[in-house]
Every structure is written in C-alpha cells, then in structure tokens.
Design a protein around this motif. Structure first.
Motif, PDB file in Angstrom:
ATOM      1  N   GLN A 119       0.824  -1.208   0.000  1.00  0.00           N
ATOM      2  CA  GLN A 119       0.000   0.000   0.000  1.00  0.00           C
ATOM      3  C   GLN A 119       0.858   1.258   0.000  1.00  0.00           C
ATOM      4  O   GLN A 119       0.482   2.257  -0.590  1.00  0.00           O
ATOM      5  CB  GLN A 119      -0.962  -0.019   1.185  1.00  0.00           C
ATOM      6  N   TYR A 120       2.012   1.192   0.644  1.00  0.00           N
ATOM      7  CA  TYR A 120       2.899   2.351   0.653  1.00  0.00           C
ATOM      8  C   TYR A 120       3.478   2.602  -0.730  1.00  0.00           C
ATOM      9  O   TYR A 120       3.584   3.750  -1.172  1.00  0.00           O
ATOM     10  CB  TYR A 120       4.026   2.195   1.697  1.00  0.00           C
ATOM     11  N   VAL A 121       3.818   1.533  -1.424  1.00  0.00           N
ATOM     12  CA  VAL A 121       4.325   1.683  -2.796  1.00  0.00           C
ATOM     13  C   VAL A 121       3.228   2.271  -3.684  1.00  0.00           C
ATOM     14  O   VAL A 121       3.501   3.159  -4.506  1.00  0.00           O
ATOM     15  CB  VAL A 121       4.860   0.340  -3.341  1.00  0.00           C
ATOM     16  N   GLU A 122       2.000   1.817  -3.502  1.00  0.00           N
ATOM     17  CA  GLU A 122       0.872   2.391  -4.251  1.00  0.00           C
ATOM     18  C   GLU A 122       0.710   3.877  -3.936  1.00  0.00           C
ATOM     19  O   GLU A 122       0.415   4.682  -4.819  1.00  0.00           O
ATOM     20  CB  GLU A 122      -0.429   1.641  -3.937  1.00  0.00           C
ATOM     21  N   LEU A 123       0.892   4.230  -2.664  1.00  0.00           N
ATOM     22  CA  LEU A 123       0.827   5.642  -2.257  1.00  0.00           C
ATOM     23  C   LEU A 123       1.903   6.445  -3.000  1.00  0.00           C
ATOM     24  O   LEU A 123       1.633   7.550  -3.475  1.00  0.00           O
ATOM     25  CB  LEU A 123       1.017   5.779  -0.743  1.00  0.00           C
ATOM     26  N   ILE A 124       3.089   5.888  -3.121  1.00  0.00           N
ATOM     27  CA  ILE A 124       4.174   6.580  -3.829  1.00  0.00           C
ATOM     28  C   ILE A 124       3.808   6.789  -5.298  1.00  0.00           C
ATOM     29  O   ILE A 124       3.997   7.882  -5.835  1.00  0.00           O
ATOM     30  CB  ILE A 124       5.505   5.820  -3.673  1.00  0.00           C
ATOM     31  N   TYR A 125       3.273   5.758  -5.939  1.00  0.00           N
ATOM     32  CA  TYR A 125       2.865   5.899  -7.346  1.00  0.00           C
ATOM     33  C   TYR A 125       1.811   6.996  -7.491  1.00  0.00           C
ATOM     34  O   TYR A 125       1.891   7.828  -8.399  1.00  0.00           O
ATOM     35  CB  TYR A 125       2.292   4.580  -7.890  1.00  0.00           C
ATOM     36  N   TYR A 127       8.910   9.161   0.750  1.00  0.00           N
ATOM     37  CA  TYR A 127       9.987   8.176   0.664  1.00  0.00           C
ATOM     38  C   TYR A 127      10.573   7.839   2.030  1.00  0.00           C
ATOM     39  O   TYR A 127      10.943   6.691   2.280  1.00  0.00           O
ATOM     40  CB  TYR A 127      11.080   8.641  -0.307  1.00  0.00           C
ATOM     41  N   ASP A 128      10.630   8.822   2.921  1.00  0.00           N
ATOM     42  CA  ASP A 128      11.097   8.554   4.287  1.00  0.00           C
ATOM     43  C   ASP A 128      10.160   7.564   4.993  1.00  0.00           C
ATOM     44  O   ASP A 128      10.608   6.701   5.740  1.00  0.00           O
ATOM     45  CB  ASP A 128      11.177   9.846   5.109  1.00  0.00           C
ATOM     46  N   GLY A 129       8.875   7.697   4.728  1.00  0.00           N
ATOM     47  CA  GLY A 129       7.897   6.781   5.318  1.00  0.00           C
ATOM     48  C   GLY A 129       8.103   5.355   4.850  1.00  0.00           C
ATOM     49  O   GLY A 129       8.007   4.408   5.644  1.00  0.00           O
ATOM     50  N   LEU A 130       8.408   5.182   3.581  1.00  0.00           N
ATOM     51  CA  LEU A 130       8.678   3.841   3.068  1.00  0.00           C
ATOM     52  C   LEU A 130       9.940   3.281   3.727  1.00  0.00           C
ATOM     53  O   LEU A 130       9.992   2.109   4.105  1.00  0.00           O
ATOM     54  CB  LEU A 130       8.825   3.848   1.542  1.00  0.00           C
ATOM     55  N   LYS A 131      10.922   4.134   3.877  1.00  0.00           N
ATOM     56  CA  LYS A 131      12.171   3.723   4.537  1.00  0.00           C
ATOM     57  C   LYS A 131      11.899   3.265   5.972  1.00  0.00           C
ATOM     58  O   LYS A 131      12.431   2.246   6.426  1.00  0.00           O
ATOM     59  CB  LYS A 131      13.162   4.880   4.521  1.00  0.00           C
TER      60      LYS A 131
END
Length: 116
Positions: free
Chosen positions: A11-17, A43-47
C-alpha cells in the motif's frame, strides 16, 4: 515472508505511485518547495516501514513505527496545504487521504502485534 508480500509495504508503494502522479499537477513554483517536501516525506515513510520490518528488537521496531506515525501525520498536513492552495482537487485530496489512512490503520495493527 519477504517485505514485498507485506500489505503495508504494497500500500505504501501504491501511495508513492499515486503521489508521483498527483505532484505532476503542481505549479512549477512549488517544485522545489512543497513538492520536494511531500516526496521526501513519502519516501522517508517507506524507509521507516522497511526499517520496522527488518528490526528484530521490539523497542527499536516500535520506535520505527512511531516515527512512521509522525511521518504520516506530517504527510497529511502537507496534502491539506496542497488542497488549501488549490494545487489538488477535493477528489484528489479525499483519495490521497484515504490511502494514508489505510496505511495508518495497518501500522496501528502492526504496533498492536508488536506490543503483545
């Protein structure tokens, strides 16, 4: 389980897209200010998500998840500013907020699991 299988990661990757698509609509005057801030926060959140996944120590895992919570709250403020300045439509704001809320809910579920 690999991180790519983790629901919050997906879901985080989808948020980035989604974020990348929306940020293309912003005026050029905001490219080095608000847009950069939103991208960095996202991107910090994904990290932080990856860090929490990789961490074995409960206290450090909870710290990473707490940092992720702060990060998501900051992201919500940034998109509220975007809506207020009319860089995004109310529909975009609602969709974006929903994505962040879904990630937030998954994160709190993860925190409950870690605390047990």
């Amino acid at each position: 389980m690999e991180i790519e299988e983790l629901k919050i990661y997906k879901q985080y990757v989808e948020l980035i897209y989604y974020t990348e698509q929306i940020l293309k609509k912003y005026p050029k005057s905001e490219r080095f200010a608000l847009v950069t801030q939103i991208k960095n926060t996202t991107y910090d959140g994904l990290k932080m998500t990856i860090l929490a996944y990789k961490e074995f120590d409960k206290k450090l895992k909870l710290k990473a998840l707490n940092d992720l919570d702060v990060n998501l709250k900051m992201l919500k403020v940034l998109i509220r500013v975007s809506k207020k300045n009319k860089y995004i439509s109310p529909k975009n704001y609602t969709a974006w907020s929903r994505k962040i809320t879904n990630i937030n809910n998954l994160m709190f579920g993860w925190i409950k699991c870690v605390r047990q």
